[in-house]
Design a protein around this motif. Structure first.
Motif, PDB file in Angstrom:
ATOM      1  N   GLN A   1     -72.869  -0.109 -12.695  1.00 13.93           N
ATOM      2  CA  GLN A   1     -72.010  -1.080 -12.527  1.00 13.93           C
ATOM      3  C   GLN A   1     -71.009  -1.171 -13.708  1.00 13.93           C
ATOM      4  O   GLN A   1     -71.081  -0.333 -14.688  1.00 13.93           O
ATOM      5  CB  GLN A   1     -72.832  -2.346 -12.689  1.00 13.93           C
ATOM      6  CG  GLN A   1     -73.724  -2.542 -11.667  1.00 13.93           C
ATOM      7  CD  GLN A   1     -74.654  -3.841 -11.614  1.00 13.93           C
ATOM      8  OE1 GLN A   1     -75.210  -4.046 -12.609  1.00 13.93           O
ATOM      9  NE2 GLN A   1     -74.605  -4.661 -10.602  1.00 13.93           N
TER      10      GLN A   1
ATOM     11  N   LYS B   1     -78.245  -7.748  -8.266  1.00 18.33           N
ATOM     12  CA  LYS B   1     -77.390  -7.838  -9.157  1.00 18.33           C
ATOM     13  C   LYS B   1     -77.652  -9.209 -10.044  1.00 18.33           C
ATOM     14  O   LYS B   1     -77.598  -9.325 -11.376  1.00 18.33           O
ATOM     15  CB  LYS B   1     -75.869  -7.913  -8.745  1.00 18.33           C
ATOM     16  CG  LYS B   1     -75.004  -8.239  -9.658  1.00 18.33           C
ATOM     17  CD  LYS B   1     -73.750  -8.193  -9.176  1.00 18.33           C
ATOM     18  CE  LYS B   1     -72.447  -8.532 -10.010  1.00 18.33           C
ATOM     19  NZ  LYS B   1     -70.975  -8.663  -9.143  1.00 18.33           N
TER      20      LYS B   1
ATOM     21  N   VAL C   1     -69.595  -6.505 -13.140  1.00 18.88           N
ATOM     22  CA  VAL C   1     -70.438  -7.710 -13.694  1.00 18.88           C
ATOM     23  C   VAL C   1     -69.469  -8.140 -14.776  1.00 18.88           C
ATOM     24  O   VAL C   1     -68.739  -7.519 -15.627  1.00 18.88           O
ATOM     25  CB  VAL C   1     -71.617  -7.079 -14.540  1.00 18.88           C
ATOM     26  CG1 VAL C   1     -72.280  -8.387 -15.141  1.00 18.88           C
ATOM     27  CG2 VAL C   1     -72.559  -6.466 -13.591  1.00 18.88           C
TER      28      VAL C   1
ATOM     29  N   LEU D   1     -81.141 -10.468 -12.805  1.00 14.40           N
ATOM     30  CA  LEU D   1     -80.800 -10.811 -14.172  1.00 14.40           C
ATOM     31  C   LEU D   1     -81.731 -11.880 -14.791  1.00 14.40           C
ATOM     32  O   LEU D   1     -81.863 -12.241 -15.825  1.00 14.40           O
ATOM     33  CB  LEU D   1     -79.396 -10.975 -14.180  1.00 14.40           C
ATOM     34  CG  LEU D   1     -78.621  -9.555 -14.351  1.00 14.40           C
ATOM     35  CD1 LEU D   1     -76.822  -9.927 -14.419  1.00 14.40           C
ATOM     36  CD2 LEU D   1     -78.960  -8.548 -15.620  1.00 14.40           C
TER      37      LEU D   1
ATOM     38  N   LEU E   1     -81.626  -2.173 -17.327  1.00 10.12           N
ATOM     39  CA  LEU E   1     -80.161  -2.795 -17.696  1.00 10.12           C
ATOM     40  C   LEU E   1     -79.699  -2.718 -19.173  1.00 10.12           C
ATOM     41  O   LEU E   1     -80.775  -2.777 -20.012  1.00 10.12           O
ATOM     42  CB  LEU E   1     -80.642  -4.365 -17.362  1.00 10.12           C
ATOM     43  CG  LEU E   1     -80.839  -4.833 -16.013  1.00 10.12           C
ATOM     44  CD1 LEU E   1     -81.624  -6.307 -16.045  1.00 10.12           C
ATOM     45  CD2 LEU E   1     -79.422  -4.846 -15.385  1.00 10.12           C
TER      46      LEU E   1
ATOM     47  N   ASN F   1     -65.952 -10.563  -9.483  1.00 13.02           N
ATOM     48  CA  ASN F   1     -67.236 -10.699  -9.679  1.00 13.02           C
ATOM     49  C   ASN F   1     -68.200 -10.503  -8.495  1.00 13.02           C
ATOM     50  O   ASN F   1     -69.192 -10.345  -8.499  1.00 13.02           O
ATOM     51  CB  ASN F   1     -67.509 -11.765 -10.754  1.00 13.02           C
ATOM     52  CG  ASN F   1     -69.063 -11.667 -11.194  1.00 13.02           C
ATOM     53  OD1 ASN F   1     -69.500 -10.580 -11.824  1.00 13.02           O
ATOM     54  ND2 ASN F   1     -69.692 -12.904 -10.835  1.00 13.02           N
TER      55      ASN F   1
ATOM     56  N   SER G   1     -76.416  -5.137 -17.383  1.00 12.23           N
ATOM     57  CA  SER G   1     -75.957  -4.574 -16.164  1.00 12.23           C
ATOM     58  C   SER G   1     -76.509  -3.169 -15.935  1.00 12.23           C
ATOM     59  O   SER G   1     -77.034  -2.722 -16.930  1.00 12.23           O
ATOM     60  CB  SER G   1     -74.295  -4.286 -16.055  1.00 12.23           C
ATOM     61  OG  SER G   1     -73.902  -3.411 -17.256  1.00 12.23           O
ATOM     62  N   TYR G   2     -76.492  -2.582 -14.634  1.00 12.64           N
ATOM     63  CA  TYR G   2     -76.799  -1.420 -14.410  1.00 12.64           C
ATOM     64  C   TYR G   2     -75.868  -0.325 -15.133  1.00 12.64           C
ATOM     65  O   TYR G   2     -74.659  -0.471 -14.796  1.00 12.64           O
ATOM     66  CB  TYR G   2     -77.099  -1.278 -12.954  1.00 12.64           C
ATOM     67  CG  TYR G   2     -78.643  -1.960 -12.775  1.00 12.64           C
ATOM     68  CD1 TYR G   2     -79.914  -1.350 -12.996  1.00 12.64           C
ATOM     69  CD2 TYR G   2     -78.610  -3.157 -12.142  1.00 12.64           C
ATOM     70  CE1 TYR G   2     -81.105  -2.124 -12.672  1.00 12.64           C
ATOM     71  CE2 TYR G   2     -79.674  -3.795 -11.817  1.00 12.64           C
ATOM     72  CZ  TYR G   2     -81.113  -3.382 -11.944  1.00 12.64           C
ATOM     73  OH  TYR G   2     -82.106  -3.988 -12.003  1.00 12.64           O
TER      74      TYR G   2
ATOM     75  N   THR H   1     -68.412  -3.426 -16.492  1.00 15.91           N
ATOM     76  CA  THR H   1     -68.392  -4.842 -16.917  1.00 15.91           C
ATOM     77  C   THR H   1     -66.757  -5.107 -17.224  1.00 15.91           C
ATOM     78  O   THR H   1     -66.153  -3.932 -17.499  1.00 15.91           O
ATOM     79  CB  THR H   1     -68.860  -4.626 -18.455  1.00 15.91           C
ATOM     80  OG1 THR H   1     -70.494  -4.345 -18.260  1.00 15.91           O
ATOM     81  CG2 THR H   1     -69.078  -6.106 -19.070  1.00 15.91           C
TER      82      THR H   1
END
Ligand code: A3P
Length: 345
Positions: free
Chosen positions: A149, A63, A116, A67, A85, A110, A145-146, A151
């Protein structure tokens, strides 16, 4: 000669020693994060279009680290994975309340590998100029983010700004909304303290809290004072309820988040349909700060900035009593609407 040889040997030993310590630290950090991320739990429905979606181990493990490497853009092998991503619109927003503990809540959430955070307050929905830039501008402000995931962003001004509920509704009518509240009088004093600090930094004088909170003509609570108005939570919530059903809101007890953060975070995980991953290991009490701080692994931990957890000025007890009496009926209504009773006086 012998002296030269000894110096050379010492230097060699130093280099080897540093390498060994470095590797050990790396391994410890890695094991620390893997330990936290290992068991993969299914995530229930609402966020994934395909219902029960598994989190790919890679998405969870890397994670943060990946990035960073993504931005450096070094190895082509990693690029292949990193191409997954994306910058996603938030699936949940912390809409307020200012000084309720919004930063602490975002930072603590987080810790969850599936969350994220947008680091900055974006102020997209409450600022006409930003809003006019359109939804793509907003999306581009989001972190990478993937797809599995979620946000989360926080902009506490959303809660009290008239136009915001309709604007958020237009973006996503099924979005999840988090509201973190504190005992209204304490929150109002915290709000005042922040403004006072700003004035003092500019060498300006400011009124005492008592003078702002109580109307000197009527001796009643001054509802024109913004710090008081913001603490009438039910009034603001009622505006939001014209657009969203109550089920889409989750109330976080900001006072409890200070003293006992884990159970509050577990309730949020549940509300967001996330597998429970934040544990007591991730939160440790820092006696110097007087607050819980965050532990990512054995090496990386952090406390919130010094601007969080200010010392409040002393306020006349009779003013506190008056304010608490004033907020009482609004609080009762708030408990009734939200179904969450908080132990406020
Ligand atoms: P005070 O400065 O009045 O103590 P926000 O992030 O919405 O501005 O809220 C700030 C408040 O978060 C702080 O108010 C503080 O009490 C609270 N808070 C909750 N958990 C905290 C933590 N772990 N570290 C620092 N402040 C925290």
């Amino acid at each position: 000669m012998l002296f030269k040889q000894q110096a050379w040997l010492r230097q060699k030993l130093l280099v080897l020693g540093s390498l060994a310590v470095g590797s050990l630290l790396y391994l410890v950090a890695r094991v620390g994060s893997l330990d936290r991320l290992q068991p993969i739990c299914p995530i229930e429905g609402r966020f994934g279009a395909r219902g029960q979606a598994e989190f790919p181990l890679r998405a969870l493990q890397f994670k943060r680290g990946l990035l960073h490497e993504f931005r450096k853009g070094n190895s082509s092998k990693e690029q292949v994975h990193l191409q997954d991503l994306v910058q996603q619109l938030p699936k949940a927003i912390i809409i307020g309340v200012r000084k309720g503990g919004t930063r602490a809540l975002l930072e603590m959430l987080n810790l969850h590998p599936a969350v994220v955070k947008a680091s900055q307050e974006i102020h997209f929905f409450d600022n006409d100029e930003n809003y006019a830039k359109g939804i793509e501008w907003y999306r581009k402000k989001m972190p990478f983010s993937y797809p599995q995931q979620i946000t989360i962003e926080k902009s506490p001004a959303y809660f009290i700004t008239e136009e915001v509920p309709e604007r958020i509704y237009k973006m996503n009518s099924s979005i999840k909304l988090l509201i973190i509240v504190r005992e209204p009088t304490t929150r109002a004093i915290s709000d005042y303290t922040q403004v006072l600090e700003g004035k003092e930094r500019k060498n300006k004088t400011y009124y005492k809290f008592e003078k702002l909170a109580i109307d000197p003509n009527t001796c009643e609570v001054n509802t024109k004072y913004k710090a008081v108005r913001t603490s009438i939570y039910t009034k603001h919530l009622e505006r939001w309820l014209k657009y969203f059903p109550i089920e889409q809101f989750h109330i976080v007890d900001g006072d409890r988040l200070i003293t006992e953060p884990l159970p509050e975070l577990q309730l949020v995980e549940k509300f967001l349909n996330l597998p429970p991953r934040i544990s007591q290991y991730n939160l440790y009490f820092n006696a110097t700060r007087g607050f819980y701080c965050l532990r990512f692994n054995i090496i990386f931990n952090k406390c919130l900035a010094g601007s969080k957890g200010r010392i409040h000025p002393e306020v006349d007890p009779s003013v506190i009593t008056k304010l608490r009496k004033f907020f009482h009926p609004f609080n009762q209504k708030f408990y009734q609407i939200t179904g969450r009773t908080l132990n406020w006086p």
